[in-house]
Design a protein around this motif. Sequence first.
Motif, PDB file in Angstrom:
ATOM      1  N   THR A   1     -28.617  16.517 -36.444  1.00  0.00           N
ATOM      2  CA  THR A   1     -29.445  17.283 -35.515  1.00  0.00           C
ATOM      3  C   THR A   1     -30.926  17.237 -35.891  1.00  0.00           C
ATOM      4  N   HIS A   2     -31.781  17.548 -34.912  1.00  0.00           N
ATOM      5  CA  HIS A   2     -33.187  17.828 -35.227  1.00  0.00           C
ATOM      6  C   HIS A   2     -33.420  19.323 -35.115  1.00  0.00           C
ATOM      7  N   ASP A   3     -32.396  20.024 -34.692  1.00  0.00           N
ATOM      8  CA  ASP A   3     -32.546  21.419 -34.304  1.00  0.00           C
ATOM      9  C   ASP A   3     -32.247  22.300 -35.512  1.00  0.00           C
TER      10      ASP A   3
ATOM     11  N   ARG B   1     -35.855  12.365 -38.701  1.00  0.00           N
ATOM     12  CA  ARG B   1     -36.586  11.992 -37.496  1.00  0.00           C
ATOM     13  C   ARG B   1     -35.793  11.013 -36.654  1.00  0.00           C
ATOM     14  N   SER B   2     -36.220  10.861 -35.419  1.00  0.00           N
ATOM     15  CA  SER B   2     -35.624   9.850 -34.550  1.00  0.00           C
ATOM     16  C   SER B   2     -35.767   8.475 -35.175  1.00  0.00           C
ATOM     17  N   GLY B   3     -34.709   7.706 -35.116  1.00  0.00           N
ATOM     18  CA  GLY B   3     -34.794   6.335 -35.606  1.00  0.00           C
ATOM     19  C   GLY B   3     -34.643   6.190 -37.106  1.00  0.00           C
ATOM     20  N   THR B   4     -34.294   7.277 -37.815  1.00  0.00           N
ATOM     21  CA  THR B   4     -34.118   7.142 -39.260  1.00  0.00           C
ATOM     22  C   THR B   4     -32.716   6.660 -39.618  1.00  0.00           C
ATOM     23  N   GLY B   5     -31.864   6.528 -38.627  1.00  0.00           N
ATOM     24  CA  GLY B   5     -30.541   5.955 -38.900  1.00  0.00           C
ATOM     25  C   GLY B   5     -29.431   6.977 -39.051  1.00  0.00           C
ATOM     26  N   LYS B   6     -29.596   8.124 -38.431  1.00  0.00           N
ATOM     27  CA  LYS B   6     -28.552   9.147 -38.524  1.00  0.00           C
ATOM     28  C   LYS B   6     -27.294   8.709 -37.772  1.00  0.00           C
ATOM     29  N   SER B   7     -27.508   8.209 -36.547  1.00  0.00           N
ATOM     30  CA  SER B   7     -26.347   7.735 -35.788  1.00  0.00           C
ATOM     31  C   SER B   7     -25.705   6.533 -36.475  1.00  0.00           C
ATOM     32  N   VAL B   8     -26.546   5.674 -37.032  1.00  0.00           N
ATOM     33  CA  VAL B   8     -26.014   4.514 -37.748  1.00  0.00           C
ATOM     34  C   VAL B   8     -25.108   4.977 -38.886  1.00  0.00           C
ATOM     35  N   LEU B   9     -25.537   6.023 -39.589  1.00  0.00           N
ATOM     36  CA  LEU B   9     -24.748   6.540 -40.711  1.00  0.00           C
ATOM     37  C   LEU B   9     -23.332   6.939 -40.284  1.00  0.00           C
TER      38      LEU B   9
ATOM     39  N   ASP C   1     -22.802  14.088 -33.319  1.00  0.00           N
ATOM     40  CA  ASP C   1     -24.104  13.439 -33.194  1.00  0.00           C
ATOM     41  C   ASP C   1     -24.974  14.236 -32.226  1.00  0.00           C
ATOM     42  N   GLU C   2     -25.924  14.952 -32.776  1.00  0.00           N
ATOM     43  CA  GLU C   2     -26.856  15.782 -32.007  1.00  0.00           C
ATOM     44  C   GLU C   2     -26.167  16.628 -30.939  1.00  0.00           C
ATOM     45  N   PRO C   3     -25.353  17.566 -31.380  1.00  0.00           N
ATOM     46  CA  PRO C   3     -24.577  18.366 -30.423  1.00  0.00           C
ATOM     47  C   PRO C   3     -25.443  19.249 -29.532  1.00  0.00           C
TER      48      PRO C   3
ATOM     49  N   SER D   1     -29.344  -2.768 -42.760  1.00  0.00           N
ATOM     50  CA  SER D   1     -30.562  -3.193 -42.061  1.00  0.00           C
ATOM     51  C   SER D   1     -30.196  -3.872 -40.757  1.00  0.00           C
ATOM     52  N   PHE D   2     -31.117  -3.803 -39.801  1.00  0.00           N
ATOM     53  CA  PHE D   2     -31.011  -4.601 -38.575  1.00  0.00           C
ATOM     54  C   PHE D   2     -32.179  -5.564 -38.583  1.00  0.00           C
ATOM     55  N   GLY D   3     -31.905  -6.834 -38.731  1.00  0.00           N
ATOM     56  CA  GLY D   3     -32.997  -7.805 -38.829  1.00  0.00           C
ATOM     57  C   GLY D   3     -33.852  -7.497 -40.049  1.00  0.00           C
ATOM     58  N   ASP D   4     -35.140  -7.331 -39.815  1.00  0.00           N
ATOM     59  CA  ASP D   4     -36.038  -7.058 -40.940  1.00  0.00           C
ATOM     60  C   ASP D   4     -36.149  -5.574 -41.239  1.00  0.00           C
ATOM     61  N   TYR D   5     -35.552  -4.765 -40.392  1.00  0.00           N
ATOM     62  CA  TYR D   5     -35.752  -3.335 -40.514  1.00  0.00           C
ATOM     63  C   TYR D   5     -34.647  -2.705 -41.361  1.00  0.00           C
ATOM     64  N   ASP D   6     -35.045  -2.213 -42.546  1.00  0.00           N
ATOM     65  CA  ASP D   6     -34.077  -1.544 -43.411  1.00  0.00           C
ATOM     66  C   ASP D   6     -33.931  -0.113 -42.943  1.00  0.00           C
TER      67      ASP D   6
ATOM     68  N   PHE E   1     -20.063  12.000 -29.506  1.00  0.00           N
ATOM     69  CA  PHE E   1     -21.198  11.098 -29.343  1.00  0.00           C
ATOM     70  C   PHE E   1     -22.454  11.814 -28.871  1.00  0.00           C
ATOM     71  N   GLN E   2     -23.584  11.176 -29.210  1.00  0.00           N
ATOM     72  CA  GLN E   2     -24.891  11.738 -28.875  1.00  0.00           C
ATOM     73  C   GLN E   2     -24.994  12.013 -27.370  1.00  0.00           C
ATOM     74  N   ASN E   3     -24.489  11.051 -26.559  1.00  0.00           N
ATOM     75  CA  ASN E   3     -24.591  11.252 -25.104  1.00  0.00           C
ATOM     76  C   ASN E   3     -23.219  11.560 -24.494  1.00  0.00           C
TER      77      ASN E   3
HETATM   78  N1  LIG Z   1     -26.547  -1.939 -32.957  1.00  0.00           N
HETATM   79  C1  LIG Z   1     -27.837  -1.978 -33.349  1.00  0.00           C
HETATM   80  N2  LIG Z   1     -28.495  -3.149 -33.359  1.00  0.00           N
HETATM   81  C2  LIG Z   1     -29.781  -3.202 -33.758  1.00  0.00           C
HETATM   82  N3  LIG Z   1     -30.507  -2.147 -34.163  1.00  0.00           N
HETATM   83  C3  LIG Z   1     -29.900  -0.951 -34.162  1.00  0.00           C
HETATM   84  C4  LIG Z   1     -28.532  -0.799 -33.751  1.00  0.00           C
HETATM   85  N4  LIG Z   1     -28.203   0.496 -33.868  1.00  0.00           N
HETATM   86  C5  LIG Z   1     -29.321   1.123 -34.315  1.00  0.00           C
HETATM   87  N5  LIG Z   1     -30.328   0.268 -34.499  1.00  0.00           N
HETATM   88  C6  LIG Z   1     -31.657   0.602 -35.012  1.00  0.00           C
HETATM   89  O1  LIG Z   1     -31.514   1.425 -36.143  1.00  0.00           O
HETATM   90  C7  LIG Z   1     -32.458   2.468 -36.139  1.00  0.00           C
HETATM   91  C8  LIG Z   1     -31.773   3.796 -36.318  1.00  0.00           C
HETATM   92  O2  LIG Z   1     -31.013   4.080 -35.158  1.00  0.00           O
HETATM   93  P1  LIG Z   1     -30.198   5.424 -34.980  1.00  0.00           P
HETATM   94  O3  LIG Z   1     -29.581   5.370 -33.648  1.00  0.00           O
HETATM   95  O4  LIG Z   1     -29.313   5.633 -36.138  1.00  0.00           O
HETATM   96  O5  LIG Z   1     -31.332   6.525 -35.001  1.00  0.00           O
HETATM   97  P2  LIG Z   1     -31.149   8.089 -35.032  1.00  0.00           P
HETATM   98  O6  LIG Z   1     -31.571   8.539 -36.372  1.00  0.00           O
HETATM   99  O7  LIG Z   1     -29.783   8.452 -34.602  1.00  0.00           O
HETATM  100  O8  LIG Z   1     -32.230   8.527 -33.964  1.00  0.00           O
HETATM  101  P3  LIG Z   1     -32.092   9.619 -32.797  1.00  0.00           P
HETATM  102  O9  LIG Z   1     -32.351  10.911 -33.425  1.00  0.00           O
HETATM  103  O10 LIG Z   1     -33.148   9.228 -31.831  1.00  0.00           O
HETATM  104  O11 LIG Z   1     -30.715   9.496 -32.234  1.00  0.00           O
HETATM  105  C9  LIG Z   1     -33.232   2.342 -34.847  1.00  0.00           C
HETATM  106  O12 LIG Z   1     -34.489   1.792 -35.119  1.00  0.00           O
HETATM  107  C10 LIG Z   1     -32.438   1.394 -33.998  1.00  0.00           C
HETATM  108  O13 LIG Z   1     -33.290   0.567 -33.258  1.00  0.00           O
END
Ligand SMILES: Nc1ncnc2c1ncn2[C@@H]1O[C@H](COP(=O)(O)OP(=O)(O)OP(=O)(O)O)[C@@H](O)[C@H]1O
Lengths: 271, 257
Positions: free
Chosen positions: B209-211, B48-56, B176-178, B23-28, B97-99
Amino acid sequence: MKLDNSTTLEEAETAKPSLWQRVSVFFEDIYNVYRFILRFFKEAFLPPYEFKEFIRQCYEVGYRSFPLITLTGFITGIVFTKQSRPSLSEFGATSWLPSLVSIAIFRALAPLVTALIGAGKVGSSIGAELASMKVTEQIDAMEVSATKPFKFLVCMRVLATTVSIPILVMYTAFVSMIGAYLNVSQNEGTSISAFFQDAFEPISFLDFNTSLIKSIVFGFTIGMVGCYQGFNSSKGTEGVGKAANSAVVLGMFLVFVEEIVIVQISGFFRV
Amino acid sequence: MEKQKADIDKSKAVIDIKGLEKSFGDYDVLRGIDLKVYQGENVVVLGRSGTGKSVLIKIISGLLKPDAGTVNVLGEDVNSLNSKELEQLRLRIGFSFQNSALYDSMTVRGNLEFPLVRNQRKLTKAEVNKEVETVLDAVGLLQTINQMPSELSGGQRKRIGIARTLILKPEIMLYDEPTAGLDPITCIEINHLINEVQKNYHTSSIIITHDLTCAKETGDRVAMLLDGKFERTGTFEEVFNTDDERVKTFYNYNFIQ
Ligand SMILES: Nc1ncnc2c1ncn2[C@@H]1O[C@H](COP(=O)(O)OP(=O)(O)OP(=O)(O)O)[C@@H](O)[C@H]1O
Ligand SMILES: [Mg+2]
């Protein structure tokens, strides 16, 4: 639509960090800075060495600040000489001008002017550069390819400023003295050899050492502050601007604080 | 162009994640992830965007620390490693990396040399050059060798980013999203490149990917991240053969139906 001002205000009030939170954030920051500096000393002098990058950074520091320092140093020399003349001539002591000016330049002006310009030009660009590398995940990319980004990015920059700023200080002192000489020779008709003889006479070994130590500390501070702000910047583009800005503000502030402290310490030796 | 059957060893999991939470703060973001990637397998992670794929994948490579759960990569528990051991492990993982995250103060050559000369100090100049040219050739961009990253197109940057990770001959690739933000033809080229990498470098991969075309072309298995969990995993057909609205929307958008 219902406009309820009272609740939004209340929310804003609770969103503000309490005094206790601010104090704890402050001490957390200090602890992080301490760890950052410690990490520098741990990693900077261990092999593998990034010698090429060190040279490149030294060049960058010199290249970035060279024109501005030349101009500022030169003008400082002229202006300071010009402004000091009236009060000395009241006592008919304009012959003291060279030694007065050189003491001021070597002890205070050259290190300070160089450090302030360094903080403005070098510190800010280090902050911005590292912050934008952080934002675009370049630092993460180095991290995951096991290439020790802290050493490559931070250690080499800090070493470069620590070495280059003292050299630039000497250069500033030199240019300022040229400025001072031009002004003196124009007004008093002093010859160049007489001027520099008078100028160097009052400069002691202690003065030289104090200035050298001061410039090393300034250089280290400028590099460290820029790197710390950049390396720890928040993600997002505004993080880049913030890092550059706080690198300059904090860098200049610390330079003044260190100036005072070092002058106090060197005063103990000046019996 | 259908994906050829990959050579997968189901008895050996190169990535094994159990009960991962973050989680980041209150957001799981991640709420109990389980995922296995087998030797030689390409696993596509959709979501979807923001589901935490990059975090994974950042957790997999040790860039972020999980709050709970275990992450086992190539037999090592990522979170119990010291920094030296983590470095050793990271050499065996490629992260695209994504970018792209190319080093923009260096040329393409500099970018590719950077990880190589720092990790294999015994290489001669000629050997380094040869390695650089080999991977550039593998991604089909030999002509860009002396260009700066700012002079490259998005698709070229992606491919250089992939080349930069290939140069260390990783056993696992994390993409990450090639194909994000690229035109269809470049997407096809990237998909093809991912499959070539799997075949020629014998990697196991996670592809985010979303593709869905990319998912279908490159994935041996698909895992769909919904509300912080892998709700559906299986082959492409298995995952999308469902009445779940969230999954169907994903499908319909990609293949206008
Ligand atoms: N270092 C961080 N500090 C705080 N919050 C973060 C951090 N990294 C990611 N988050 C939060 O975690 C959530 C998931 O981020 P992530 O980058 O994994 O999304 P994603 O699934 O890769 O989306 P996208 O498809 O847009 O790349 C987002 O809401 C983001 O704000
Ligand atoms: Mg992402």
